[in-house]
Structures are given as structure tokens and as C-alpha cells.
Scaffold this motif. Structure first.
Motif, PDB file in Angstrom:
ATOM      1  N   LEU A   1      54.794  24.884   4.933  1.00 40.52           N
ATOM      2  CA  LEU A   1      55.106  24.428   3.347  1.00 40.52           C
ATOM      3  C   LEU A   1      54.395  25.238   2.604  1.00 40.52           C
ATOM      4  O   LEU A   1      53.307  25.515   2.621  1.00 40.52           O
ATOM      5  N   SER A   2      55.116  25.320   1.345  1.00 36.00           N
ATOM      6  CA  SER A   2      54.582  26.099   0.245  1.00 36.00           C
ATOM      7  C   SER A   2      54.470  25.428  -1.052  1.00 36.00           C
ATOM      8  O   SER A   2      54.939  24.425  -1.417  1.00 36.00           O
ATOM      9  N   CYS A   3      53.100  25.729  -1.780  1.00 33.69           N
ATOM     10  CA  CYS A   3      53.008  24.875  -3.047  1.00 33.69           C
ATOM     11  C   CYS A   3      52.627  25.972  -4.111  1.00 33.69           C
ATOM     12  O   CYS A   3      51.627  26.558  -4.018  1.00 33.69           O
ATOM     13  N   ALA A   4      53.410  25.968  -4.867  1.00 34.79           N
ATOM     14  CA  ALA A   4      53.329  26.913  -6.027  1.00 34.79           C
ATOM     15  C   ALA A   4      52.830  26.062  -7.423  1.00 34.79           C
ATOM     16  O   ALA A   4      53.514  25.278  -7.902  1.00 34.79           O
ATOM     17  N   ALA A   5      51.820  26.727  -7.937  1.00 40.41           N
ATOM     18  CA  ALA A   5      51.301  26.173  -9.117  1.00 40.41           C
ATOM     19  C   ALA A   5      51.537  27.084 -10.264  1.00 40.41           C
ATOM     20  O   ALA A   5      51.148  28.507 -10.082  1.00 40.41           O
ATOM     21  N   SER A   6      51.716  26.613 -11.236  1.00 41.45           N
ATOM     22  CA  SER A   6      51.807  27.534 -12.906  1.00 41.45           C
ATOM     23  C   SER A   6      51.173  26.837 -13.837  1.00 41.45           C
ATOM     24  O   SER A   6      50.729  25.723 -13.786  1.00 41.45           O
TER      25      SER A   6
END
Length: 122
Positions: free
Chosen positions: A20-25
Motif C-alpha cells: 500500500l502507498s500513501c502519498a501526501a501533498s
């Protein structure tokens, strides 16, 4: 403000693996502590794994210890959750969260993604 988006969920057979990936901006994610929680069918949301803002502290729920690895990629502002030897009881919606205070309680985290479904078949 931090915007969080999860990806990587899907259907997998028992014994399989997912990342699983979690991208934060927004503000740099690694000014924040990051964590994964999950909500199984008919269950309350529970802690899965957490990583401190500098990667120096890691914690795992007993239910995934030895099967899960949380890691971060500063360059991509992304946090990963590698899950191996998946079991049907791992079936849940997995949520990524970011917060200024490190902890294992969901109330520590200020920013949440929409979640990604993980289904493990027998």
C-alpha cells in the motif's frame, strides 16, 4: 494542510502480498508522523503501523507484526505498507493518516485519506 491519498489495495489470495502507498501533498509529509489504520467488516477502526516523521520510530500492531513493514520515501513524500502472508482477517479498508504528534491512537492524527480496500480470499 496535508492531503493524503492511499493506493495499492486489491484482491489477493491468502498467503499473498500487497504494498500500500500513501502519498501526501501540501506541507512536506515528513514534517508529520504517518500511520496506517484499518477498518474490517463490522469492526472498529484499529491501528496497524506507524512511522515517526524522521523514520526513527516504528510501531506495529501485534496482529501484523512480522508480516508488515512500514517505510517512507522522503523524495516522493510517500509512505508504504508492505503486507506479506496476508490472511482473510486482514480484509479491511486501510486508511493512511498524518499527524503532528506520534502515537498509536487514531486521535493523534489530523489528516486522513479516503481509504483503500484490501480483500484477502481463502
Amino acid at each position: 494542510q496535508v492531503h493524503v491519498v492511499e493506493s495499492g489495495g486489491g484482491l489477493v489470495q491468502a498467503g499473498g502480498s500487497l504494498r500500500l502507498s500513501c502519498a501526501a501533498s501540501g506541507r512536506t509529509s515528513f514534517s508529520y508522523n504517518m500511520a496506517w489504520f484499518r477498518e474490517g467488516p463490522g469492526k472498529q477502526r484499529e491501528f496497524v503501523a506507524a512511522i515517526s516523521w524522521n523514520g526513527g520510530i516504528l510501531n506495529y500492531a501485534d496482529s501484523v507484526k512480522g508480516r508488515a513493514t512500514i517505510s517512507g520515501d522522503n523524495a516522493r513524500n510517500t509512505v508504504y505498507l508492505q503486507m506479506n502472508n496476508l490472511k482473510p482477517e486482514d480484509t479491511a479498508v486501510y486508511f493512511c493518516a498524518a499527524g503532528a504528534i506520534y502515537g498509536l491512537n487514531e486521535r493523534m492524527y489530523d489528516y486522513w485519506g479516503q481509504g483503500t480496500q484490501v480483500t484477502v480470499s481463502r
